[in-house]
Design a protein around this motif. Structure first.
Motif, PDB file in Angstrom:
ATOM      1  N   LEU A  59       0.827  -1.218   0.000  1.00 51.53           N
ATOM      2  CA  LEU A  59       0.000   0.000   0.000  1.00 51.53           C
ATOM      3  C   LEU A  59       0.854   1.259   0.000  1.00 51.53           C
ATOM      4  N   LYS A  60       1.998   1.228   0.699  1.00 50.33           N
ATOM      5  CA  LYS A  60       2.895   2.387   0.673  1.00 50.33           C
ATOM      6  C   LYS A  60       3.414   2.617  -0.744  1.00 50.33           C
ATOM      7  N   THR A  61       3.766   1.540  -1.432  1.00 48.85           N
ATOM      8  CA  THR A  61       4.303   1.665  -2.792  1.00 48.85           C
ATOM      9  C   THR A  61       3.242   2.183  -3.759  1.00 48.85           C
ATOM     10  N   ILE A  62       2.036   1.636  -3.679  1.00 47.05           N
ATOM     11  CA  ILE A  62       0.962   2.102  -4.564  1.00 47.05           C
ATOM     12  C   ILE A  62       0.682   3.588  -4.304  1.00 47.05           C
ATOM     13  N   ALA A  63       0.654   3.977  -3.032  1.00 51.84           N
ATOM     14  CA  ALA A  63       0.393   5.384  -2.684  1.00 51.84           C
ATOM     15  C   ALA A  63       1.517   6.297  -3.195  1.00 51.84           C
ATOM     16  N   GLU A  64       2.753   5.827  -3.096  1.00 48.20           N
ATOM     17  CA  GLU A  64       3.888   6.624  -3.590  1.00 48.20           C
ATOM     18  C   GLU A  64       3.850   6.789  -5.105  1.00 48.20           C
ATOM     19  N   GLU A  65       3.378   5.767  -5.792  1.00 43.00           N
ATOM     20  CA  GLU A  65       3.318   5.820  -7.254  1.00 43.00           C
ATOM     21  C   GLU A  65       2.134   6.642  -7.755  1.00 43.00           C
ATOM     22  N   ALA A  66       1.075   6.724  -6.956  1.00 41.19           N
ATOM     23  CA  ALA A  66      -0.182   7.351  -7.401  1.00 41.19           C
ATOM     24  C   ALA A  66       0.016   8.715  -8.085  1.00 41.19           C
ATOM     25  N   PRO A  67       0.805   9.637  -7.496  1.00 38.73           N
ATOM     26  CA  PRO A  67       0.945  10.951  -8.140  1.00 38.73           C
ATOM     27  C   PRO A  67       1.608  10.887  -9.525  1.00 38.73           C
ATOM     28  N   LYS A  68       2.325   9.795  -9.814  1.00 38.34           N
ATOM     29  CA  LYS A  68       3.040   9.679 -11.102  1.00 38.34           C
ATOM     30  C   LYS A  68       2.188   8.982 -12.168  1.00 38.34           C
ATOM     31  N   LEU A  69       1.031   8.451 -11.779  1.00 36.89           N
ATOM     32  CA  LEU A  69       0.225   7.684 -12.733  1.00 36.89           C
ATOM     33  C   LEU A  69      -0.633   8.615 -13.588  1.00 36.89           C
ATOM     34  N   ASN A  70      -0.689   8.328 -14.875  1.00 36.82           N
ATOM     35  CA  ASN A  70      -1.498   9.137 -15.799  1.00 36.82           C
ATOM     36  C   ASN A  70      -2.756   8.422 -16.245  1.00 36.82           C
ATOM     37  N   THR A  71      -2.610   7.151 -16.641  1.00 37.36           N
ATOM     38  CA  THR A  71      -3.776   6.424 -17.163  1.00 37.36           C
ATOM     39  C   THR A  71      -4.482   5.608 -16.076  1.00 37.36           C
ATOM     40  N   VAL A  72      -3.707   5.074 -15.128  1.00 40.60           N
ATOM     41  CA  VAL A  72      -4.291   4.212 -14.089  1.00 40.60           C
ATOM     42  C   VAL A  72      -5.034   5.058 -13.057  1.00 40.60           C
ATOM     43  N   LYS A  73      -6.329   4.777 -12.905  1.00 35.62           N
ATOM     44  CA  LYS A  73      -7.174   5.542 -11.970  1.00 35.62           C
ATOM     45  C   LYS A  73      -7.720   4.686 -10.832  1.00 35.62           C
ATOM     46  N   LEU A  74      -7.588   3.360 -10.966  1.00 40.08           N
ATOM     47  CA  LEU A  74      -8.099   2.449  -9.927  1.00 40.08           C
ATOM     48  C   LEU A  74      -7.102   1.312  -9.711  1.00 40.08           C
ATOM     49  N   VAL A  75      -6.679   1.141  -8.462  1.00 42.24           N
ATOM     50  CA  VAL A  75      -5.827   0.007  -8.091  1.00 42.24           C
ATOM     51  C   VAL A  75      -6.548  -0.744  -6.977  1.00 42.24           C
ATOM     52  N   ARG A  76      -6.815  -2.017  -7.224  1.00 41.64           N
ATOM     53  CA  ARG A  76      -7.562  -2.826  -6.252  1.00 41.64           C
ATOM     54  C   ARG A  76      -6.702  -3.974  -5.734  1.00 41.64           C
ATOM     55  N   MET A  77      -6.546  -4.051  -4.417  1.00 45.33           N
ATOM     56  CA  MET A  77      -5.914  -5.222  -3.807  1.00 45.33           C
ATOM     57  C   MET A  77      -7.025  -6.237  -3.570  1.00 45.33           C
ATOM     58  N   VAL A  78      -6.850  -7.436  -4.129  1.00 43.88           N
ATOM     59  CA  VAL A  78      -7.865  -8.491  -4.000  1.00 43.88           C
ATOM     60  C   VAL A  78      -7.276  -9.596  -3.122  1.00 43.88           C
ATOM     61  N   LEU A  79      -7.834  -9.721  -1.911  1.00 50.86           N
ATOM     62  CA  LEU A  79      -7.266 -10.646  -0.932  1.00 50.86           C
ATOM     63  C   LEU A  79      -8.159 -11.866  -0.789  1.00 50.86           C
ATOM     64  N   PHE A  80      -7.514 -13.019  -0.741  1.00 48.05           N
ATOM     65  CA  PHE A  80      -8.258 -14.273  -0.726  1.00 48.05           C
ATOM     66  C   PHE A  80      -9.060 -14.443   0.558  1.00 48.05           C
ATOM     67  N   GLY A  81      -8.454 -14.125   1.701  1.00 44.59           N
ATOM     68  CA  GLY A  81      -9.126 -14.348   2.991  1.00 44.59           C
ATOM     69  C   GLY A  81      -9.651 -13.055   3.588  1.00 44.59           C
ATOM     70  N   THR A  82     -10.682 -13.174   4.436  1.00 42.79           N
ATOM     71  CA  THR A  82     -11.243 -11.967   5.071  1.00 42.79           C
ATOM     72  C   THR A  82     -10.221 -11.352   6.030  1.00 42.79           C
ATOM     73  N   LYS A  83      -9.429 -12.185   6.709  1.00 46.45           N
ATOM     74  CA  LYS A  83      -8.413 -11.659   7.626  1.00 46.45           C
ATOM     75  C   LYS A  83      -7.336 -10.906   6.836  1.00 46.45           C
ATOM     76  N   ASP A  84      -6.960 -11.455   5.709  1.00 48.65           N
ATOM     77  CA  ASP A  84      -5.967 -10.781   4.856  1.00 48.65           C
ATOM     78  C   ASP A  84      -6.515  -9.445   4.356  1.00 48.65           C
ATOM     79  N   ALA A  85      -7.810  -9.416   4.034  1.00 52.22           N
ATOM     80  CA  ALA A  85      -8.437  -8.163   3.587  1.00 52.22           C
ATOM     81  C   ALA A  85      -8.421  -7.142   4.725  1.00 52.22           C
ATOM     82  N   ASP A  86      -8.695  -7.591   5.960  1.00 53.30           N
ATOM     83  CA  ASP A  86      -8.673  -6.687   7.129  1.00 53.30           C
ATOM     84  C   ASP A  86      -7.290  -6.066   7.305  1.00 53.30           C
ATOM     85  N   VAL A  87      -6.257  -6.903   7.196  1.00 51.78           N
ATOM     86  CA  VAL A  87      -4.880  -6.423   7.368  1.00 51.78           C
ATOM     87  C   VAL A  87      -4.572  -5.336   6.330  1.00 51.78           C
TER      88      VAL A  87
END
Ligand code: AR6
Length: 178
Positions: free
Chosen positions: A140-168
């Motif tokens: 998440l830190k890396t995606i946030a750091e890259e966000a200001p440099k992105l031109n075409t990408v407007k949505l980044v989704r982390m898809v987690l297999f488990g509910t606990k992993d999604a919570d983390v």
């Protein structure tokens, strides 16, 4: 589902299956160096995409830890698959930097292809042994750091297999400053 918008890029975390994200332009594969089907995410992506994906991958292999390559998505409901090789935790070092490279290079491939939306599984957190909470913070830190440099990408989704992993991941997302 957690969500936050940074520099016009919406970052989401949700529980789900990376092979069933029909609204995304591309999904990222937690690949192996040879870009072969394998288990986990790679097995699921190749099964859903069909045998043609393996054929498309062959000429692009091998890749090194932190690298990413892009192919068509074949029978998956997306346009492209981005194949990223995360680090084997504690073996490919420094693991945090290599994991960040894998996210950064995947986003770079998406931008080069002019894509608007990308979904990631939690790279390296299965067979490669990266602890989920540490991996979530790096991702998440890396995606946030890259966000200001992105031109075409407007949505980044982390898809987690488990509910606990999604919570983390949702907690790590909440800790990012907007
Ligand atoms: N959707 C979303 N997440 C998933 C799915 C799915 N369908 N299936 C598993 N996960 P892994 P790695 C989660 O092992 O650690 C392969 O065999 C899983 O619970 O797929 O980068 C390759 O061939 C875990 O949290 O990737 C490589 O050799 C995360 O996705 C090696 O494993 C990543 O698990 C790559 O290992």
């Amino acid at each position: 589902m957690g969500s936050k918008t940074i520099s016009g890029v919406t970052i989401e975390c949700m529980q789900g299956d990376i092979t069933k994200q029909a609204d995304l332009d591309a999904v990222v594969n937690a690949a192996n160096a040879q870009l072969r089907p394998g288990g986990g995410v790679a097995g699921a992506i190749h099964r859903a995409a069909g045998p043609e994906l393996d054929e498309l991958c062959r000429p692009l292999a091998p890749i090194r830890p932190g690298e990413a390559v892009i192919t068509s998505a074949c029978n998956l409901p997306n346009k492209h698959v981005i194949h990223a090789l995360g680090p084997v935790y504690g073996k490919d070092t420094p693991s945090d930097r290599i994991l960040a490279d894998a996210y950064r290079n995947s986003l770079a491939r998406a931008e080069e292809a002019g894509l608007a939306s990308v979904g990631f599984p939690a790279l390296s957190t299965g067979v490669f042994g990266y602890p989920m909470d540490e991996a979530a913070a790096v991702a998440l830190k890396t995606i946030a750091e890259e966000a200001p440099k992105l031109n075409t990408v407007k949505l980044v989704r982390m898809v987690l297999f488990g509910t606990k992993d999604a919570d983390v991941h949702e907690k790590a997302l909440a800790q990012l400053s907007e």
